[in-house]
Design a protein around this motif. Structure first.
Motif, mmCIF file in Angstrom:
data_model
loop_
_atom_site.group_PDB
_atom_site.id
_atom_site.type_symbol
_atom_site.label_atom_id
_atom_site.label_comp_id
_atom_site.label_asym_id
_atom_site.label_seq_id
_atom_site.Cartn_x
_atom_site.Cartn_y
_atom_site.Cartn_z
ATOM 1 N N ASN A 172 0.718 -1.286 -0.174
ATOM 2 C CA ASN A 172 -0.125 0.009 -0.146
ATOM 3 C C ASN A 172 0.959 1.183 -0.134
ATOM 4 O OD1 ASN A 172 -2.532 -1.436 0.554
ATOM 5 N ND2 ASN A 172 -1.818 -1.870 2.404
ATOM 6 N N SER A 173 0.497 2.187 -0.762
ATOM 7 C CA SER A 173 1.299 3.638 -0.692
ATOM 8 C C SER A 173 0.279 4.826 -0.870
ATOM 9 C CB SER A 173 2.230 3.487 -1.777
ATOM 10 O OG SER A 173 1.652 3.738 -2.901
ATOM 11 N N MET A 174 0.896 5.902 -0.594
ATOM 12 C CA MET A 174 -0.210 7.050 -0.688
ATOM 13 C C MET A 174 0.884 8.338 -0.980
ATOM 14 S SD MET A 174 -1.702 8.230 2.853
ATOM 15 C CE MET A 174 -2.591 6.655 3.238
ATOM 16 N N VAL A 175 0.453 9.068 -1.876
ATOM 17 C CA VAL A 175 1.193 10.514 -2.245
ATOM 18 C C VAL A 175 0.377 11.519 -1.475
ATOM 19 C CG1 VAL A 175 2.044 12.002 -4.117
ATOM 20 C CG2 VAL A 175 1.905 9.566 -4.391
ATOM 21 N N MET A 176 0.982 12.295 -0.492
ATOM 22 C CA MET A 176 0.189 13.276 0.138
ATOM 23 C C MET A 176 0.521 14.598 -0.177
ATOM 24 S SD MET A 176 0.002 11.700 3.973
ATOM 25 C CE MET A 176 0.015 13.438 4.629
ATOM 26 N N ASN A 177 -0.162 15.462 -0.332
ATOM 27 C CA ASN A 177 0.108 16.814 -0.409
ATOM 28 C C ASN A 177 -0.884 17.716 0.525
ATOM 29 O OD1 ASN A 177 1.781 17.866 -2.987
ATOM 30 N ND2 ASN A 177 0.463 16.186 -3.991
ATOM 31 N N TRP A 233 -0.039 19.372 9.200
ATOM 32 C CA TRP A 233 -1.186 18.615 8.366
ATOM 33 C C TRP A 233 -0.463 17.386 7.877
ATOM 34 C CZ3 TRP A 233 -5.904 18.080 9.261
ATOM 35 C CH2 TRP A 233 -6.771 19.162 9.574
ATOM 36 N N GLU A 262 -2.752 3.238 10.998
ATOM 37 C CA GLU A 262 -3.467 1.977 10.180
ATOM 38 C C GLU A 262 -2.700 0.917 9.338
ATOM 39 O OE1 GLU A 262 -6.823 2.504 11.032
ATOM 40 O OE2 GLU A 262 -7.273 0.591 10.174
ATOM 41 N N VAL A 303 -2.388 11.517 -12.438
ATOM 42 C CA VAL A 303 -1.946 10.453 -12.152
ATOM 43 C C VAL A 303 -2.202 9.251 -13.269
ATOM 44 C CG1 VAL A 303 -2.160 8.242 -10.423
ATOM 45 C CG2 VAL A 303 -1.951 10.714 -9.449
ATOM 46 N N ASN A 331 -5.909 20.005 1.879
ATOM 47 C CA ASN A 331 -5.034 18.763 1.729
ATOM 48 C C ASN A 331 -5.564 17.796 0.888
ATOM 49 O OD1 ASN A 331 -3.376 19.677 4.018
ATOM 50 N ND2 ASN A 331 -5.083 19.443 5.142
ATOM 51 N N SER A 332 -4.444 16.729 0.340
ATOM 52 C CA SER A 332 -4.907 15.831 -0.618
ATOM 53 C C SER A 332 -3.902 14.733 -0.216
ATOM 54 C CB SER A 332 -5.083 16.482 -1.965
ATOM 55 O OG SER A 332 -3.924 16.755 -2.589
ATOM 56 N N MET A 333 -4.602 13.670 -0.790
ATOM 57 C CA MET A 333 -3.671 12.466 -0.958
ATOM 58 C C MET A 333 -4.014 11.475 -2.176
ATOM 59 S SD MET A 333 -4.281 9.850 2.304
ATOM 60 C CE MET A 333 -4.104 11.222 3.602
ATOM 61 N N VAL A 334 -3.256 10.946 -2.863
ATOM 62 C CA VAL A 334 -3.167 9.741 -3.633
ATOM 63 C C VAL A 334 -2.968 8.572 -3.307
ATOM 64 C CG1 VAL A 334 -2.828 9.029 -6.081
ATOM 65 C CG2 VAL A 334 -2.780 11.355 -5.523
ATOM 66 N N MET A 335 -4.049 7.569 -3.099
ATOM 67 C CA MET A 335 -3.639 6.191 -2.691
ATOM 68 C C MET A 335 -3.614 5.137 -3.571
ATOM 69 S SD MET A 335 -6.079 6.581 0.609
ATOM 70 C CE MET A 335 -6.077 4.546 0.568
ATOM 71 N N ASN A 336 -2.691 4.302 -3.384
ATOM 72 C CA ASN A 336 -2.591 3.094 -4.035
ATOM 73 C C ASN A 336 -2.374 1.949 -3.105
ATOM 74 O OD1 ASN A 336 -2.161 3.290 -7.266
ATOM 75 N ND2 ASN A 336 -0.954 4.765 -6.304
ATOM 76 N N THR A 337 -3.431 1.152 -3.133
ATOM 77 C CA THR A 337 -3.552 0.179 -2.229
ATOM 78 C C THR A 337 -3.799 -1.204 -2.833
ATOM 79 O OG1 THR A 337 -5.856 0.204 -1.842
ATOM 80 C CG2 THR A 337 -4.792 1.461 -0.479
ATOM 81 N N ILE A 338 -3.391 -2.623 -2.057
ATOM 82 C CA ILE A 338 -3.398 -3.726 -2.441
ATOM 83 C C ILE A 338 -4.799 -4.104 -2.831
ATOM 84 C CG2 ILE A 338 -0.961 -4.432 -2.099
ATOM 85 C CD1 ILE A 338 -2.224 -5.684 0.718
ATOM 86 N N TRP A 395 -8.218 -2.351 2.249
ATOM 87 C CA TRP A 395 -6.990 -1.563 2.428
ATOM 88 C C TRP A 395 -7.232 -0.247 2.324
ATOM 89 C CZ3 TRP A 395 -3.699 -1.838 5.986
ATOM 90 C CH2 TRP A 395 -3.199 -3.253 6.577
ATOM 91 N N LYS A 412 -9.970 1.005 4.866
ATOM 92 C CA LYS A 412 -9.036 1.193 6.284
ATOM 93 C C LYS A 412 -8.332 2.462 6.123
ATOM 94 C CE LYS A 412 -6.623 -2.196 7.988
ATOM 95 N NZ LYS A 412 -6.425 -2.799 9.159
ATOM 96 N N ILE A 413 -7.536 2.621 5.283
ATOM 97 C CA ILE A 413 -6.757 3.851 5.303
ATOM 98 C C ILE A 413 -7.360 5.078 5.296
ATOM 99 C CG2 ILE A 413 -4.332 4.871 4.501
ATOM 100 C CD1 ILE A 413 -3.595 1.918 3.472
ATOM 101 N N THR A 463 -9.233 6.317 8.161
ATOM 102 C CA THR A 463 -8.784 7.119 9.105
ATOM 103 C C THR A 463 -8.176 8.082 8.858
ATOM 104 O OG1 THR A 463 -6.746 5.787 8.787
ATOM 105 C CG2 THR A 463 -8.076 5.022 10.635
ATOM 106 N N MET A 478 -8.676 14.208 8.732
ATOM 107 C CA MET A 478 -8.814 15.383 7.960
ATOM 108 C C MET A 478 -10.145 16.356 8.259
ATOM 109 S SD MET A 478 -7.362 13.708 4.345
ATOM 110 C CE MET A 478 -7.021 14.822 3.267
#
Lengths: 363, 363
Positions: free
Chosen positions: A158-163, A169, A180, B90, B158-165, B169, B172-173, B176, B181
């Motif tokens: 699992n990964s995430m890119v945050m801005n 924050w 988590e 992305v 604030n923002s985030m790009v997520m890549n999960t398996i 997941w 879950k991520i 939270t 936020m």
């Protein structure tokens, strides 16, 4: 540029644990990873900050989470590589070098392991000159370097890119995501140009760590007092000598918080020393006197061997010497004190330097 | 393709609240946003799933968080636009259309507001045919469409790009992170090709919602029973009629959980009905009989006006008629039941369909 092999890594691990002020995780794991990477890929290039071109892209690499979790959830190394690849994609630029975010056990050594594996040089510097528990607690932040884009990756994939709008924050969101994701993750964070590294870093931290490790080892070979030798090297103070008689510690909100009580021995006989920590040691005091406070460095050394003891390593009965070291002057500015001074951590004290607190000719 | 104006939005809002089974947030906020976007940018293009080209990129848009928070923290609309822009970057592709992820109050209408603002069409379909509380509870997931890359954005920037398996997941991520936020965020999630939309969506949800709203309004104009009319339209069941006499509700882990107790009136006099919810209504039962269970739809309509009552809207003394509607057959597959059936939500029951449970000729 010079090459770092296994002997240098051994010394760096000792110095990192000492500057890590009890936190930053067990250096043993980072050392093993760096050693293995050197065996597989050869020695690591260490470059001075001055060798960077202003436009080079540098990205620090760090593990985030509670050290108690890190010890049980050893990273594979793949997380750090994935974080770097993702961040290169986001930045649209090649990363030229990595560096430690802090001078702390595992986080001084993981960038070395990453660098060996991917063939990047490591910059001889960091963002703390010690260890601190939160992401915004870096000298980069004092210079308004953006914490993001940052990438978090876990060992599962699992990964995430945050801005985020600011470093506070980034810390808040990344900390809960880390919890988590199992309690610890690898970060690629504070992407910087060479110019920004030059303006905002603490210089030559890895060389200093190596020097600390070598000084302690050589003092022992030459039958000299290693604690005194290392205090001479760092301009530090011997604050208290005693035996750990009580330790409270709990993992809470992604941190390990607690207090150790040390009963005085030798010339501290009859006194007690109390050591407060949140991942790192933050405040040392006796029953009637403050000895040292954050951001100045507080570390416990094994009284016999002079080896640094991390907060996880503090055990009932351990004989320790508490030492204090003046922090980098970047931390003693108003913004530095606001970011990592005693009030940030909830203590009702104004910052007083270790020099001021220990004006008793004991240096 | 047809155009959606304010009157259609009014009707869709009613239908979305009904299919939302008590959850999905207050449709009023989504309606206001869609109305305002139509006023500023003109009517919205609604396209049928069959009109998509197989290679078109479609990205559903949804608000995530506890409905009780959404009501107090109205989105600006900018979060959704930012999420879409980040995801386009992305993906390296232009997004051709958006669609709702669920048929629920606010989440049926926010994609309309976004579509009007950015000039994209909205696909007439969704991923639930009702509302559910978690990200993986979509028919896309049953067809192995990847939940990520997904983008979360908050109203602060604030923002985030997520890549999960996998979708669990992601849930879950993201859950939270959403809490950290501020309790609600905008998601761009489940990016899909036109082909994947065709294979994995529930068709014509927005048209059905519009039809529900119109049916209820027209029945009232024609002095016919609106509840009976809407049950005819949906093939639904009248499960219980009564008065709310107790309601327990708490916001917990990003969800609103609770139970409502309804005392029977008319032909249910002397009985009680218990309605369990987690954002959405999940189980309806009397003292001695289960009436309906997830994934079949359970909604409370105001007995007088036939207007749907959300779980936040349930108040002591409210006169309500509990209705049940068979879920889409995609949910009644083994993977569907595993994902959203009673056992997933902690009930010790095997799924039994509303047809089976209400075999008493009352349809």
């Amino acid at each position: 540029m010079r090459l770092i092999g296994k002997e240098e890594v051994e010394n760096i691990a000792i110095g990192a644990a000492l500057l890590g002020t009890g936190g930053g995780g067990d250096p043993y794991i980072g050392k093993l990873m760096a050693m293995q990477a050197i065996e597989e890929h050869g020695p690591i290039k260490l470059i001075d900050i001055e060798e960077l071109a202003d436009e080079d892209m540098v990205v620090p690499s760090a593990m985030m989470g509670a050290p108690t979790v890190m010890v049980e959830k050893i990273p594979s190394g793949q997380e750090a590589i994935e974080s770097f690849k993702s961040l290169e994609k986001v930045l649209g630029k090649r990363i030229k070098a990595t560096m430690p975010i802090e001078a702390g056990g595992v986080n001084s050594l993981l960038p070395l392991a990453l660098a060996a594996t991917v063939g990047l040089p490591v910059v001889d510097g960091d963002g703390m000159g010690r260890a601190f528990p939160e992401l915004q607690m870096v000298t980069f932040y004092l210079n308004d370097v953006s914490t993001t884009p940052m990438v978090l990756s876990d060992e599962k994939g699992n990964s995430m890119v945050m801005n985020t709008i600011n470093g506070l924050w980034a810390e808040k969101i990344a900390r809960t995501a880390t919890m988590e994701m199992g309690g610890s993750v690898m970060n690629a964070i504070y992407p910087m140009t060479g110019r920004q590294v030059k303006d905002s870093s603490i210089y030559r931290t890895l060389s200093l760590e190596e020097n600390i490790g070598r000084t302690i080892k050589e003092a022992k070979t030459k039958k000299r007092n290693p604690i005194n030798e290392v205090l001479n090297l760092l301009g530090g103070y011997k604050l208290f000598t005693g035996k750990v008689i009580d330790i409270e510690r709990k993992t809470d909100g992604g941190f390990v918080r607690g207090t150790a009580k040390i009963e005085g021995l030798e010339k501290n006989k009859g006194e007690n020393c109390y050591l407060d920590f949140q991942n790192e040691n933050l405040l040392a005091k006796t029953d009637d006197q403050i000895l040292c406070m954050t951001p100045d460095l507080i570390t416990v050394l094994d009284t016999e061997t002079a080896m640094p003891i991390t907060t996880e390593g503090l055990r009932y009965g351990a004989r320790g010497t508490v030492i204090g070291i003046p922090s980098d002057k970047k931390w003693r500015t108003p913004k530095g004190i606001e970011t990592v001074g005693p009030r940030y951590f909830g203590y009702d004290y104004d910052f007083r330097s270790i020099e001021e607190l220990n004006d008793r000719g004991e240096k």
